[in-house]
Design a protein around this motif. Structure first.
Motif, PDB file in Angstrom:
ATOM      1  N   UNK A  56       0.812  -1.230   0.000  1.00 38.75           N
ATOM      2  CA  UNK A  56       0.000   0.000   0.000  1.00 38.75           C
ATOM      3  C   UNK A  56       0.846   1.281   0.000  1.00 38.75           C
ATOM      4  N   UNK A  57       1.969   1.255   0.654  1.00 41.43           N
ATOM      5  CA  UNK A  57       2.778   2.479   0.764  1.00 41.43           C
ATOM      6  C   UNK A  57       3.984   2.482  -0.158  1.00 41.43           C
ATOM      7  N   UNK A  58       3.970   1.603  -1.123  1.00 40.49           N
ATOM      8  CA  UNK A  58       5.023   1.632  -2.127  1.00 40.49           C
ATOM      9  C   UNK A  58       4.832   2.851  -3.017  1.00 40.49           C
ATOM     10  N   UNK A  59       5.931   3.388  -3.561  1.00 37.77           N
ATOM     11  CA  UNK A  59       5.789   4.484  -4.530  1.00 37.77           C
ATOM     12  C   UNK A  59       4.987   4.008  -5.751  1.00 37.77           C
ATOM     13  N   UNK A  60       4.233   4.928  -6.319  1.00 43.08           N
ATOM     14  CA  UNK A  60       3.377   4.617  -7.466  1.00 43.08           C
ATOM     15  C   UNK A  60       4.169   3.990  -8.606  1.00 43.08           C
ATOM     16  N   UNK A  61       5.360   4.513  -8.884  1.00 40.49           N
ATOM     17  CA  UNK A  61       6.140   3.979 -10.013  1.00 40.49           C
ATOM     18  C   UNK A  61       6.571   2.533  -9.754  1.00 40.49           C
ATOM     19  N   UNK A  62       6.831   2.192  -8.496  1.00 36.41           N
ATOM     20  CA  UNK A  62       7.184   0.807  -8.171  1.00 36.41           C
ATOM     21  C   UNK A  62       5.990  -0.117  -8.405  1.00 36.41           C
ATOM     22  N   UNK A  63       4.801   0.313  -7.971  1.00 29.68           N
ATOM     23  CA  UNK A  63       3.604  -0.500  -8.206  1.00 29.68           C
ATOM     24  C   UNK A  63       3.325  -0.636  -9.699  1.00 29.68           C
ATOM     25  N   UNK A  64       3.459   0.462 -10.422  1.00 30.81           N
ATOM     26  CA  UNK A  64       3.224   0.424 -11.872  1.00 30.81           C
ATOM     27  C   UNK A  64       4.199  -0.543 -12.548  1.00 30.81           C
ATOM     28  N   UNK A  65       5.440  -0.524 -12.108  1.00 30.81           N
ATOM     29  CA  UNK A  65       6.452  -1.416 -12.688  1.00 30.81           C
ATOM     30  C   UNK A  65       6.053  -2.888 -12.474  1.00 30.81           C
ATOM     31  N   UNK A  66       5.579  -3.225 -11.279  1.00 33.73           N
ATOM     32  CA  UNK A  66       5.151  -4.600 -11.000  1.00 33.73           C
ATOM     33  C   UNK A  66       3.941  -4.960 -11.869  1.00 33.73           C
ATOM     34  N   UNK A  67       2.997  -4.032 -11.999  1.00 34.72           N
ATOM     35  CA  UNK A  67       1.811  -4.291 -12.831  1.00 34.72           C
ATOM     36  C   UNK A  67       2.238  -4.622 -14.259  1.00 34.72           C
ATOM     37  N   UNK A  68       3.183  -3.861 -14.795  1.00 37.78           N
ATOM     38  CA  UNK A  68       3.645  -4.095 -16.171  1.00 37.78           C
ATOM     39  C   UNK A  68       4.499  -5.366 -16.279  1.00 37.78           C
ATOM     40  N   UNK A  69       5.456  -5.523 -15.350  1.00 42.08           N
ATOM     41  CA  UNK A  69       6.364  -6.685 -15.399  1.00 42.08           C
ATOM     42  C   UNK A  69       5.617  -7.998 -15.228  1.00 42.08           C
ATOM     43  N   UNK A  70       4.640  -8.004 -14.343  1.00 41.70           N
ATOM     44  CA  UNK A  70       3.903  -9.240 -14.046  1.00 41.70           C
ATOM     45  C   UNK A  70       2.698  -9.418 -14.966  1.00 41.70           C
ATOM     46  N   UNK A  71       2.546  -8.507 -15.900  1.00 44.79           N
ATOM     47  CA  UNK A  71       1.443  -8.539 -16.873  1.00 44.79           C
ATOM     48  C   UNK A  71       0.092  -8.646 -16.174  1.00 44.79           C
ATOM     49  N   UNK A  72      -0.061  -7.845 -15.112  1.00 45.13           N
ATOM     50  CA  UNK A  72      -1.357  -7.741 -14.461  1.00 45.13           C
ATOM     51  C   UNK A  72      -2.279  -6.951 -15.396  1.00 45.13           C
ATOM     52  N   UNK A  73      -3.584  -7.006 -15.194  1.00 45.52           N
ATOM     53  CA  UNK A  73      -4.492  -6.309 -16.114  1.00 45.52           C
ATOM     54  C   UNK A  73      -4.122  -4.830 -16.305  1.00 45.52           C
ATOM     55  N   UNK A  74      -3.874  -4.456 -17.559  1.00 46.04           N
ATOM     56  CA  UNK A  74      -3.492  -3.070 -17.899  1.00 46.04           C
ATOM     57  C   UNK A  74      -4.548  -2.066 -17.454  1.00 46.04           C
ATOM     58  N   UNK A  75      -5.826  -2.492 -17.433  1.00 50.37           N
ATOM     59  CA  UNK A  75      -6.894  -1.562 -17.076  1.00 50.37           C
ATOM     60  C   UNK A  75      -6.716  -1.004 -15.671  1.00 50.37           C
ATOM     61  N   UNK A  76      -5.985  -1.702 -14.803  1.00 51.94           N
ATOM     62  CA  UNK A  76      -5.711  -1.177 -13.468  1.00 51.94           C
ATOM     63  C   UNK A  76      -5.119   0.227 -13.542  1.00 51.94           C
ATOM     64  N   UNK A  77      -4.246   0.436 -14.518  1.00 48.91           N
ATOM     65  CA  UNK A  77      -3.539   1.713 -14.638  1.00 48.91           C
ATOM     66  C   UNK A  77      -4.473   2.858 -15.019  1.00 48.91           C
ATOM     67  N   UNK A  78      -5.677   2.538 -15.481  1.00 48.67           N
ATOM     68  CA  UNK A  78      -6.647   3.564 -15.859  1.00 48.67           C
ATOM     69  C   UNK A  78      -7.534   3.978 -14.688  1.00 48.67           C
ATOM     70  N   UNK A  79      -7.385   3.289 -13.544  1.00 48.30           N
ATOM     71  CA  UNK A  79      -8.223   3.562 -12.386  1.00 48.30           C
ATOM     72  C   UNK A  79      -7.390   4.081 -11.227  1.00 48.30           C
TER      73      UNK A  79
END
Length: 192
Positions: A56-79
């Protein structure tokens, strides 16, 4: 990395401010009580609760990097970025803390959004996050009262509070949240 309960708690505590750790302790306590009430494994509920806010308290760019690297649903980044920590936390629970129980990982993954077809463990952790003793928002006492009689009705009330809050703030509602609510409404029709 296989940690015992105390080591895991210390490691997760180090990832957040003290007030969030106090919240996590409340979610742990509440999840265990709900698990006992509704016939779920309290140890699994506690494990998911310990880990639910690990990112929860990770920097936004770190979370975004995990979302992209782990191929989590891209739509997350729109919310709203508030959603990101849950799926990222599930990745962290598996990668760093060695959790292999898919239901525990899913309980972490969906604790903010919900989803259609939530398992009992997912519903328990999501509800525990809404109603732990430190939570204070309009309607939380109703959610707590409902939780004594019906896991699903209490969770519907929790999702309703989130949706109402998002509408009042003019924010978009994540599709999984609407799907979770609709599914729980249908499920509760067959239970009553």
């Amino acid at each position: 990395m296989q940690l015992n309960r105390e080591q895991l708690m210390e490691a997760v505590k180090a990832e957040m401010p003290e007030r969030r750790w106090i919240h996590t302790l409340g979610v742990m306590e509440t999840a265990v009580k709900l698990a006992e009430r509704y016939g779920e494994d309290p140890a699994r509920a506690e494990l998911a609760a310990i880990l639910h806010d690990v990112a929860k308290y990770w920097p936004t760019d770190r979370m975004e990097r995990v979302i992209r690297e782990e191929q989590l649903p891209e739509e997350l980044l729109q919310y709203d970025k508030e959603l990101w920590h849950a799926p990222v936390g599930a990745v962290e629970a598996e990668r760093t803390y060695g959790v292999t129980d898919q239901e525990v990982l899913d309980a972490v993954r969906y604790h903010t959004s919900g989803r259609a077809g939530m398992t009992k463990l997912e519903r328990i952790v999501c509800l525990a996050d809404y109603m732990e003793p430190g939570r204070d928002f309009p309607g939380v006492d109703t959610i707590r009262e409902l939780s004594v009689k019906s896991l699903d009705k209490a969770l519907i009330a929790g999702l309703d509070s989130t949706i109402t809050f998002l509408i009042a703030k003019g924010k978009r509602i994540f599709p999984l949240t609407m799907q979770a609510r609709n599914d729980l409404i249908e499920r509760s029709k067959t239970i009553d």
